[in-house]
Design a protein around this motif. Structure first.
Motif, PDB file in Angstrom:
ATOM      1  N   TYR A  42      -2.428  -2.741  -0.777  1.00 40.36           N
ATOM      2  CA  TYR A  42      -1.545  -3.136  -1.874  1.00 40.36           C
ATOM      3  C   TYR A  42      -1.701  -2.185  -3.058  1.00 40.36           C
ATOM      4  N   TYR A  45      -0.054   1.076  -2.101  1.00 40.45           N
ATOM      5  CA  TYR A  45       1.411   0.961  -2.146  1.00 40.45           C
ATOM      6  C   TYR A  45       1.924   1.132  -3.567  1.00 40.45           C
ATOM      7  N   TRP A  49       4.154   4.510  -4.993  1.00 41.15           N
ATOM      8  CA  TRP A  49       5.475   4.351  -5.604  1.00 41.15           C
ATOM      9  C   TRP A  49       5.464   4.741  -7.072  1.00 41.15           C
ATOM     10  N   VAL A 145       7.729  -2.956 -11.119  1.00 42.43           N
ATOM     11  CA  VAL A 145       8.523  -3.433  -9.992  1.00 42.43           C
ATOM     12  C   VAL A 145       7.645  -3.633  -8.754  1.00 42.43           C
ATOM     13  N   THR A 146       6.830  -2.644  -8.415  1.00 41.90           N
ATOM     14  CA  THR A 146       6.015  -2.751  -7.198  1.00 41.90           C
ATOM     15  C   THR A 146       4.944  -3.828  -7.336  1.00 41.90           C
ATOM     16  N   ARG A 147       4.406  -3.988  -8.516  1.00 41.20           N
ATOM     17  CA  ARG A 147       3.391  -5.034  -8.719  1.00 41.20           C
ATOM     18  C   ARG A 147       3.995  -6.423  -8.568  1.00 41.20           C
ATOM     19  N   SER A 148       5.251  -6.550  -8.963  1.00 36.47           N
ATOM     20  CA  SER A 148       5.905  -7.859  -8.838  1.00 36.47           C
ATOM     21  C   SER A 148       6.225  -8.203  -7.387  1.00 36.47           C
ATOM     22  N   GLN A 149       6.251  -7.211  -6.488  1.00 37.78           N
ATOM     23  CA  GLN A 149       6.544  -7.470  -5.076  1.00 37.78           C
ATOM     24  C   GLN A 149       5.335  -7.987  -4.307  1.00 37.78           C
ATOM     25  N   ILE A 150       4.172  -7.888  -4.881  1.00 39.38           N
ATOM     26  CA  ILE A 150       2.952  -8.240  -4.158  1.00 39.38           C
ATOM     27  C   ILE A 150       2.888  -9.744  -3.950  1.00 39.38           C
ATOM     28  N   ALA A 151       2.733 -10.120  -2.697  1.00 40.98           N
ATOM     29  CA  ALA A 151       2.562 -11.526  -2.327  1.00 40.98           C
ATOM     30  C   ALA A 151       1.732 -11.553  -1.050  1.00 40.98           C
ATOM     31  N   PHE A 154       3.542 -10.094   1.953  1.00 38.41           N
ATOM     32  CA  PHE A 154       4.088  -8.742   1.808  1.00 38.41           C
ATOM     33  C   PHE A 154       3.328  -7.775   2.717  1.00 38.41           C
TER      34      PHE A 154
END
Length: 459
Positions: A42, A45, A49, A145-151, A154
């Protein structure tokens, strides 16, 4: 300013890695155990980006910044000052403006040039600051943006692997395009040369005097582009170098791999490989100041006439330089031979020397051939040692005691000074480069055929 932008991108990417990793651990209720990928994926990633798009944006900005500022500069110049000027004069004006803006002032620049230099410097500073600001905005936006996609669900590992795969593809394409660009540039300029000098005269001529007349009444330099003396000098020096490096490198590899104790090997091998890291200009000084006088004194004692600059000096010193290429690769090839081959040979009653000659060398032949090929290519492409120890004059001789020259030395000589590629003198450098490229390609093909032939016996 590129240094600052690159440094900021790296710093923000590193910060993004730790923020992404900590975010992944935070969104997992069990401390990261329920995550689809490892926490480091993570972070990687987010970092990729953050860094890659910003870096590409900076590269594109720098590529477009120069031409855009040049066009703004030309558009801002007074019409009466630019009236009637050709493209060559315009290029000189732009170069003068840039020199004045950098503080390199020669003579008395005109008021228009001084004013243009001030404008150019201001626009350049504004563009640099805008580039840094845009890089920062891009990295921060990508980080958010990329940090907000972390789940927990994911798939970070797949995302990282996909990015790295595309990155490797892009790097491979760049390498291929670079090679094609080199080949096409050599072919294009070589065809221009052969349009002025016949192909057969270049390949089979026996006189190399690339000086051409500058004026119609100048008859001292008529120009002769027979490259046989240059090719012969290259082959002679490379042959002498391989006569020095080949036996020494191969025998030292055999001793280190089969006879030397681990302690002796651990001490001697790094010392031997230091030879490859010494700058070639140092070898050139060693050849001129030490080897050449010693060989001249020896020749005087034996009644031989050895020139101050000779192929023997350059080849001998070059051979010392390329010993590690043969020794290291051959040693690695011997180490890669399976132990079972040695034990089988000993079991049949062979001695250690017989095992080395009949088993190890044939089995390690691909690596040995690779080492010799690398050494030959290094010898053919060496310039500094030949310039300092062998000279610049092309002679039709195979006498190692005389001064000769090589292809690479002539390429450097032809491209020094006037680099306008409108005369056969400068275009001849590309023809020599094309021949050198073809010769190296042929050596590679021959080496691959040898490797393929002998490898089949042991697979």
């Amino acid at each position: 300013m590129f240094d600052y932008a690159f440094g900021l991108i790296v710093i923000i990417a590193v910060v993004g890695y730790f923020l992404g990793r900590s975010r992944a651990i935070a969104v997992s209720p069990d401390g990261g155990l329920s995550l689809h990928s490892l926490p480091s994926y993570y972070g990687a990633y987010v970092a990729l980006w953050v860094g890659i798009p910003a870096f590409l944006l900076v590269i594109i900005w720098l590529a477009a910044q120069g031409p855009v500022i040049d066009q703004l500069l030309l558009a801002s110049m007074p019409d009466d000052f630019m009236a009637g000027k050709g493209q060559g004069e315009i290029d000189l004006i732009v170069s003068e403006v840039k020199s004045v803006a950098d503080g390199r002032i020669f003579g008395e620049p005109s008021p228009e040039i001084l004013a243009a230099a001030e404008r150019f410097k201001g626009w350049h500073d504004i563009a640099d600051m805008a580039m840094v600001a845009l890089a920062i905005v891009c990295t921060i936006l990508a980080l958010v943006v990329t940090r907000s996609q972390i789940a927990t669900h994911f798939r970070a590992r797949q995302g990282v692997e996909k990015i790295l795969s595309w990155l490797m593809i892009v790097c491979s394409v760049i390498a291929i395009l670079t090679t094609l660009g080199i080949i096409f540039s050599l072919l294009f300029e070589s065809f221009r040369f052969f349009a002025r000098v016949p192909f057969y005269e270049f390949l089979f001529g026996l006189n190399w005097e690339p000086q051409i007349p500058i004026r119609e009444d100048q008859v001292a330099a008529t120009g002769a582009f027979g490259a046989i003396p240059v090719f012969l000098g290259t082959i002679l020096i490379a042959f002498i170098a391989m006569m020095v490096a080949g036996p020494v490198g191969l025998l030292s590899a055999i001793y280190l791999a089969e006879y030397a104790s681990p302690r002796f090997r651990g001490a001697v091998k790094p010392i031997l490989e230091i030879l490859a890291g010494i700058p070639t200009v140092v070898y050139g000084f060693f050849a001129v100041l030490t080897v050449a006088p010693a060989l001249r004194d020896l020749g005087t004692t034996l009644g031989l006439d050895i020139a101050p600059n000779s192929a023997l000096v350059a080849g001998a010193v070059m051979g010392i330089m390329i010993i590690p290429f043969i020794s290291s690769l051959s040693d690695d090839a011997f180490a890669a031979v399976p132990r079972a081959l040695r034990e089988g040979s000993y079991g049949l009653g062979a001695t250690q020397a017989e095992t080395i000659v009949s088993v190890l060398i044939p089995a390690a032949l691909p690596g040995i051939v690779g080492g010799f090929l690398l050494a030959v290519s290094r010898a053919i492409g060496e310039t500094m040692i030949v310039v300092m120890a062998a000279g610049l004059i092309a002679k039709m001789t195979v006498n190692p005691f005389e001064a000769v020259t090589t292809v690479t030395v002539q390429i450097v000589t032809l491209l020094i000074g006037d680099t306008e590629f409108d005369s056969p003198k400068t275009l001849a450098a590309f023809a020599l480069g094309l021949v050198l490229f073809v010769a190296t390609l042929i050596l590679n093909v021959i080496a691959l055929r040898i490797v393929r032939k002998y490898r089949e016996k042991y697979e």
